[in-house]
Write a protein that holds these residues in place. Structure first.
Motif, PDB file in Angstrom:
ATOM      1  N   ASP A 154     -13.170  -5.035  19.715  1.00  0.00           N
ATOM      2  CA  ASP A 154     -12.012  -4.957  20.605  1.00  0.00           C
ATOM      3  C   ASP A 154     -10.778  -5.602  19.948  1.00  0.00           C
ATOM      4  OD1 ASP A 154     -10.513  -4.314  22.763  1.00  0.00           O
ATOM      5  OD2 ASP A 154     -11.144  -6.027  23.987  1.00  0.00           O
ATOM      6  N   ARG A 155     -10.395  -5.041  18.759  1.00  0.00           N
ATOM      7  CA  ARG A 155      -9.209  -5.514  18.052  1.00  0.00           C
ATOM      8  C   ARG A 155      -8.595  -4.348  17.284  1.00  0.00           C
ATOM      9  NH1 ARG A 155     -10.023  -7.057  12.559  1.00  0.00           N
ATOM     10  NH2 ARG A 155     -12.164  -6.668  11.853  1.00  0.00           N
ATOM     11  N   ILE A 156      -7.388  -4.567  16.810  1.00  0.00           N
ATOM     12  CA  ILE A 156      -6.647  -3.536  16.082  1.00  0.00           C
ATOM     13  C   ILE A 156      -6.819  -3.772  14.587  1.00  0.00           C
ATOM     14  CG2 ILE A 156      -4.407  -2.475  15.666  1.00  0.00           C
ATOM     15  CD1 ILE A 156      -5.494  -1.949  18.434  1.00  0.00           C
ATOM     16  N   LEU A 157      -7.314  -2.754  13.893  1.00  0.00           N
ATOM     17  CA  LEU A 157      -7.455  -2.811  12.447  1.00  0.00           C
ATOM     18  C   LEU A 157      -6.326  -2.019  11.800  1.00  0.00           C
ATOM     19  CD1 LEU A 157     -11.296  -2.075  12.155  1.00  0.00           C
ATOM     20  CD2 LEU A 157     -10.158  -4.293  12.295  1.00  0.00           C
ATOM     21  N   HIS A 158      -5.875  -2.501  10.659  1.00  0.00           N
ATOM     22  CA  HIS A 158      -4.864  -1.782   9.878  1.00  0.00           C
ATOM     23  C   HIS A 158      -5.564  -1.198   8.661  1.00  0.00           C
ATOM     24  CE1 HIS A 158      -1.351  -3.263  12.142  1.00  0.00           C
ATOM     25  NE2 HIS A 158      -2.090  -4.354  12.304  1.00  0.00           N
ATOM     26  N   VAL A 159      -5.733   0.123   8.676  1.00  0.00           N
ATOM     27  CA  VAL A 159      -6.503   0.818   7.653  1.00  0.00           C
ATOM     28  C   VAL A 159      -5.538   1.564   6.744  1.00  0.00           C
ATOM     29  CG1 VAL A 159      -8.285   2.545   7.196  1.00  0.00           C
ATOM     30  CG2 VAL A 159      -8.473   1.045   9.199  1.00  0.00           C
ATOM     31  N   ALA A 160      -5.656   1.293   5.434  1.00  0.00           N
ATOM     32  CA  ALA A 160      -4.850   1.980   4.425  1.00  0.00           C
ATOM     33  C   ALA A 160      -5.689   3.090   3.819  1.00  0.00           C
ATOM     34  CB  ALA A 160      -4.398   1.003   3.342  1.00  0.00           C
ATOM     35  N   PHE A 217       0.824  -1.206   0.000  1.00  0.00           N
ATOM     36  CA  PHE A 217       0.000   0.000   0.000  1.00  0.00           C
ATOM     37  C   PHE A 217       0.862   1.261   0.000  1.00  0.00           C
ATOM     38  CE2 PHE A 217      -3.618  -2.677   1.215  1.00  0.00           C
ATOM     39  CZ  PHE A 217      -4.640  -2.073   0.489  1.00  0.00           C
ATOM     40  N   HIS A 218       1.991   1.194   0.684  1.00  0.00           N
ATOM     41  CA  HIS A 218       2.897   2.338   0.684  1.00  0.00           C
ATOM     42  C   HIS A 218       3.467   2.594  -0.699  1.00  0.00           C
ATOM     43  CE1 HIS A 218       6.442   4.555   2.811  1.00  0.00           C
ATOM     44  NE2 HIS A 218       5.575   5.381   2.273  1.00  0.00           N
ATOM     45  N   GLU A 219       3.674   1.532  -1.490  1.00  0.00           N
ATOM     46  CA  GLU A 219       4.226   1.679  -2.831  1.00  0.00           C
ATOM     47  C   GLU A 219       3.267   2.409  -3.765  1.00  0.00           C
ATOM     48  OE1 GLU A 219       7.130   1.083  -4.017  1.00  0.00           O
ATOM     49  OE2 GLU A 219       8.054   0.033  -2.323  1.00  0.00           O
ATOM     50  N   ILE A 220       1.963   2.352  -3.515  1.00  0.00           N
ATOM     51  CA  ILE A 220       1.010   3.068  -4.375  1.00  0.00           C
ATOM     52  C   ILE A 220       0.669   4.445  -3.807  1.00  0.00           C
ATOM     53  CG2 ILE A 220       0.027   0.890  -5.187  1.00  0.00           C
ATOM     54  CD1 ILE A 220      -2.442   1.524  -3.424  1.00  0.00           C
ATOM     55  N   GLY A 221       1.343   4.855  -2.722  1.00  0.00           N
ATOM     56  CA  GLY A 221       1.149   6.190  -2.169  1.00  0.00           C
ATOM     57  C   GLY A 221       0.201   6.286  -0.998  1.00  0.00           C
ATOM     58  N   ALA A 222      -0.274   5.160  -0.465  1.00  0.00           N
ATOM     59  CA  ALA A 222      -1.228   5.178   0.645  1.00  0.00           C
ATOM     60  C   ALA A 222      -0.493   5.131   1.985  1.00  0.00           C
ATOM     61  CB  ALA A 222      -2.194   4.006   0.534  1.00  0.00           C
ATOM     62  N   ARG A 223      -1.194   5.519   3.031  1.00  0.00           N
ATOM     63  CA  ARG A 223      -0.666   5.468   4.403  1.00  0.00           C
ATOM     64  C   ARG A 223      -1.458   4.424   5.188  1.00  0.00           C
ATOM     65  NH1 ARG A 223      -0.875  10.757   2.733  1.00  0.00           N
ATOM     66  NH2 ARG A 223       1.002  12.028   2.994  1.00  0.00           N
ATOM     67  N   VAL A 224      -0.776   3.555   5.911  1.00  0.00           N
ATOM     68  CA  VAL A 224      -1.426   2.500   6.698  1.00  0.00           C
ATOM     69  C   VAL A 224      -1.218   2.822   8.165  1.00  0.00           C
ATOM     70  CG1 VAL A 224      -1.569   0.030   7.171  1.00  0.00           C
ATOM     71  CG2 VAL A 224      -0.988   0.830   4.861  1.00  0.00           C
ATOM     72  N   LYS A 225      -2.321   2.912   8.912  1.00  0.00           N
ATOM     73  CA  LYS A 225      -2.256   3.216  10.340  1.00  0.00           C
ATOM     74  C   LYS A 225      -3.099   2.202  11.119  1.00  0.00           C
ATOM     75  CE  LYS A 225      -1.530   8.199   9.862  1.00  0.00           C
ATOM     76  NZ  LYS A 225      -2.032   9.545  10.217  1.00  0.00           N
ATOM     77  N   PRO A 226      -2.612   1.797  12.288  1.00  0.00           N
ATOM     78  CA  PRO A 226      -3.434   0.905  13.134  1.00  0.00           C
ATOM     79  C   PRO A 226      -4.555   1.684  13.817  1.00  0.00           C
ATOM     80  CG  PRO A 226      -1.336   1.382  14.193  1.00  0.00           C
ATOM     81  CD  PRO A 226      -1.277   2.036  12.852  1.00  0.00           C
TER      82      PRO A 226
END
Length: 440
Positions: A416-422, A400-409
């Motif tokens: 009650d869980r951690i999602l990784h959203v691009a 996702f970083h290679e196409i210019g997006a930012r991924v944040k938890p």
């Protein structure tokens, strides 16, 4: 008159009779008599040999004798050591020496003869046989140890200590630093103002300048690297996020119109469940297919589902890091009801000769990330796509970083869980060229 008329005139071409009178020539005698053999005491004549070079005729040599020559008991100058040296040439120093014999036999004696043609006597003088060699004049350096130590700076002393007592790594670092250093020349006795560079230093700097003037800048190198990466081409000049990856340019307008979506629309309209092998597709197809205004997003999702199946039906190849595509007939059966033109478009774009190499795999996953951003309105929960492609979260974030997006938890309070959203937004965040830190 009668006397002259009686004489006969010679015919043309008749040879004249040669005269029998002998001519006395002033020539020296054919036999020379040695009158004396001289052995000079102070300055013997020198026979010079110049191997491999041509010596100028206007050189002036100075003679040198060894220190013990004055106390030597030998009275002959030919037995004493002799050295001739000339510094009259502007670039070269010439030195004449006697070459020692390489075997146990003594050297031959050489003589110079002075012949008098009038008396026929020959005077023989014992001479020295010497060899002249030239050398480029070196720069004057302090010869005494005290002068050398006075000129050493603190850095030079530290360098000497490192070379003497340092480790192998430290010695190699010192050697590299010395080899790459270009120290400016300074005037004697002046430690502040450097003088002009000599011709050799100017030539080196000019050659370096000529080479570096044609070198690409950091921005140009980054552009070349980005162009060669296996990623979809982004419109970096776009003012709106929708124009960064347009479906017509990412897939192709003709191929996009051939993607079948009627079946999914009918099932969503009648409330039927749409079964599919991909978790990402199943989690989104019902909501998008039932929305009449999301036809373009549905076409992109359908094309993405065919790409995912194309990847999942391929098997690991013989070479490490490659995957083998099924034969064309088998692939058409596995990807039905996709049109043949769509299947051929995917096969040509993401494989070569029926094989997916590292480049094709990276290109396929990067396209999946860009298509997922279009389907999810540029904010993607990466878990389902990561599970379909069977890669870890770190690798998914990198694509996702290679196409210019930012991924944040992001923390999901409901489950009650951690999602990784691009998230794809302007300005785009591409990986920068790695900068190598300078060695200390």
């Amino acid at each position: 008159m009668s006397d002259f008329s009686n004489k006969k005139r010679k015919r043309d071409g008749e040879k004249a009779v040669a005269s029998k009178k002998k001519v006395v020539l002033d020539a020296p005698s054919s036999i020379a008599t040695v009158s004396s053999v001289l052995r000079p005491k102070s300055c013997p004549p020198v026979i010079v040999n110049t191997p491999g070079m041509e010596m100028p005729s206007n050189l002036v040599f100075h003679s040198y004798l060894p220190k013990n020559a004055a106390t030597s008991k030998s009275k002959k100058a030919a037995d004493k050591g002799l050295l001739l040296h000339s510094t009259t040439h502007r670039n070269l120093d010439y030195t004449a020496r006697e070459e020692e014999s390489r075997d146990s036999k003594p050297l031959l004696n050489h003589y110079v003869g002075i012949y008098d043609p009038k008396t026929g006597k020959l005077q023989v003088v014992e001479a020295k046989k010497m060899v002249v060699r030239g050398a480029v004049r070196s720069k004057q350096v302090p010869t005494s140890r005290s002068q050398q130590e006075e000129k050493k700076s603190m850095l030079d002393q530290r360098t000497d200590l490192g070379q003497t007592f340092g480790t192998k790594k430290a010695k190699k670092a010192i050697q590299d630093k010395v080899l790459n250093a270009i120290a400016p020349q300074k005037k004697p006795g002046d430690g502040s103002s450097p003088v002009k560079l000599d011709d050799a230093s100017k030539a080196i700097l000019n050659s370096i300048g000529a080479v570096t003037s044609t070198m690409a800048s950091r921005e140009e190198l980054q552009a070349v690297i980005d162009e060669a990466k296996p990623v979809p081409k982004a419109n970096v000049d776009a003012d709106e996020i929708y124009d960064v990856y347009r479906p017509e340019e990412l897939i192709g307008a003709d191929i996009l119109n051939l993607v079948p979506i009627r079946e999914w629309q009918e099932k969503a309209k009648h409330g039927e469940n749409i079964q599919f092998r991909s978790r990402y597709v199943v989690a989104r197809v019902q909501a998008i297919a039932s929305n009449e205004s999301a036809e373009m997003r549905l076409r992109v999702l359908r094309y993405l589902s065919i790409v995912l199946l194309f990847y999942l039906y391929s098997k690991p190849g013989r070479q490490k890091g490659t995957r083998q595509v099924p034969p064309r007939e088998k692939l058409r059966e596995l990807l039905a009801p996709a049109p043949e033109a769509v299947i051929e478009n995917i096969r040509r774009k993401f494989s070569d000769a029926g094989q997916l190499r590292k480049f094709h795999i990276d290109l396929l996953i990067a396209h999946c990330c860009a298509l997922a951003c279009i389907v999810d309105n540029f904010e993607v929960d990466t878990q389902n796509l990561r599970d379909d492609l069977k890669i870890d979260q770190k690798m998914m974030n990198q694509y996702f970083h290679e196409i210019g997006a930012r991924v944040k938890p992001v923390k999901d309070k409901v489950e009650d869980r951690i999602l990784h959203v691009a998230k794809l937004m302007l300005p785009l965040d591409f990986p920068k060229q790695r900068q190598i830190r300078a060695r200390r």
